[in-house]
Design an enzyme around this catalytic site. Structure first.
Site, mmCIF file in Angstrom:
data_model
loop_
_atom_site.group_PDB
_atom_site.id
_atom_site.type_symbol
_atom_site.label_atom_id
_atom_site.label_comp_id
_atom_site.label_asym_id
_atom_site.label_seq_id
_atom_site.Cartn_x
_atom_site.Cartn_y
_atom_site.Cartn_z
ATOM 1 N N CYS A 103 0.829 -1.218 0.000
ATOM 2 C CA CYS A 103 0.000 0.000 0.000
ATOM 3 C C CYS A 103 0.858 1.260 0.000
ATOM 4 O O CYS A 103 0.531 2.244 -0.666
ATOM 5 C CB CYS A 103 -0.914 0.014 1.219
ATOM 6 S SG CYS A 103 -2.087 -1.343 1.299
ATOM 7 N N ASP A 113 -21.094 11.877 -14.487
ATOM 8 C CA ASP A 113 -22.511 11.599 -14.229
ATOM 9 C C ASP A 113 -22.711 10.735 -12.985
ATOM 10 O O ASP A 113 -23.815 10.294 -12.697
ATOM 11 C CB ASP A 113 -23.156 10.927 -15.440
ATOM 12 C CG ASP A 113 -22.431 9.639 -15.869
ATOM 13 O OD1 ASP A 113 -21.462 9.234 -15.184
ATOM 14 O OD2 ASP A 113 -22.824 9.057 -16.888
#
Length: 219
Positions: A44, A134
């Site tokens: 990570c 959107d």
């Protein structure tokens, strides 16, 4: 689980840059939400450092970034110091969401059943969600916790998604920005010259079907 084309769920987020509703954060931008199993984990740390390095490239494409990890915000802030010090130092400006209860991981379908933390809790997989202006999900990729992501590939995917959202083309295998594109099957032959003034090349195949059509990348 969110399917392609679904409105991406809104949620309250506790993050390293303050609390917000996710839809308020993304507004009308393209957005990438990428998840991590836990703070202070080696893979990570390399990923978040690489994202910080590539942040100017995402900004060029008008893409917002948002990470998620299954620890609290205080832990995130301490971890950020390590991330910024790793490799070529880069400042972390994008938010990291706290999901210590795994509530979001479960809601978004990104729990890795094979990987658990020291307390026996399942880890969050390495998910990538790309959300359009959107607020609909345009792409998702799910890696196991043990496999790091390729963010150069994610940039390539963003280029393809933004291009094909505005032009009647698809991007072929191994496509990179600037390469030729495929004309989508819905374009009629008689409309090619009008839609693609740079020209269309039809590739001959044994079937005799004229479905493999290439055109220079529209701009």
């Amino acid at each position: 689980m969110v399917n392609l084309g679904d409105i991406f769920p809104d949620f309250d987020a506790e993050t390293t840059i303050g609390n917000f509703k996710f839809h308020d954060y993304i507004k009308d931008s393209w957005t990438i939400l990428f998840s991590h199993p836990a703070d202070y984990t080696p893979v990570c740390t390399t990923e978040l450092s690489r994202v910080a390095e590539l942040e100017p490239e995402f900004k060029k494409r008008h893409v917002k970034l948002c990470a998620l990890s299954c620890d609290d915000v205080e832990s995130h802030h301490g971890w950020i110091k390590d991330i910024e010090a790793y490799g070529a130092p880069h400042t972390i400006t994008y938010p990291i969401i706290s999901d210590k209860t795994r509530k979001l991981a479960v809601k978004l379908g990104m729990v890795d059943p094979d990987e658990k933390d020291v307390a026996g809790m399942p880890l969050t997989a390495r998910a990538v969600f790309i959300i359009g202006p959107d607020k609909k999900l345009k792409l998702s990729i799910l890696y196991p916790a043990t496999t790091g992501r390729n963010f150069d590939e994610i940039l390539r995917v963003i280029d393809s998604l933004q291009l094909t959202a505005n032009h009647k083309v698809a991007t072929p295998v191994d496509w990179k920005c600037g390469d030729k594109c495929m004309v989508v099957p819905s374009v009629k032959v008689e409309d090619e010259k009008h839609i693609f003034p740079k020209g269309v090349e039809t590739i001959n195949v044994p079937s005799g079907k004229c479905y493999l059509r290439k055109t220079p990348q529209p701009t």
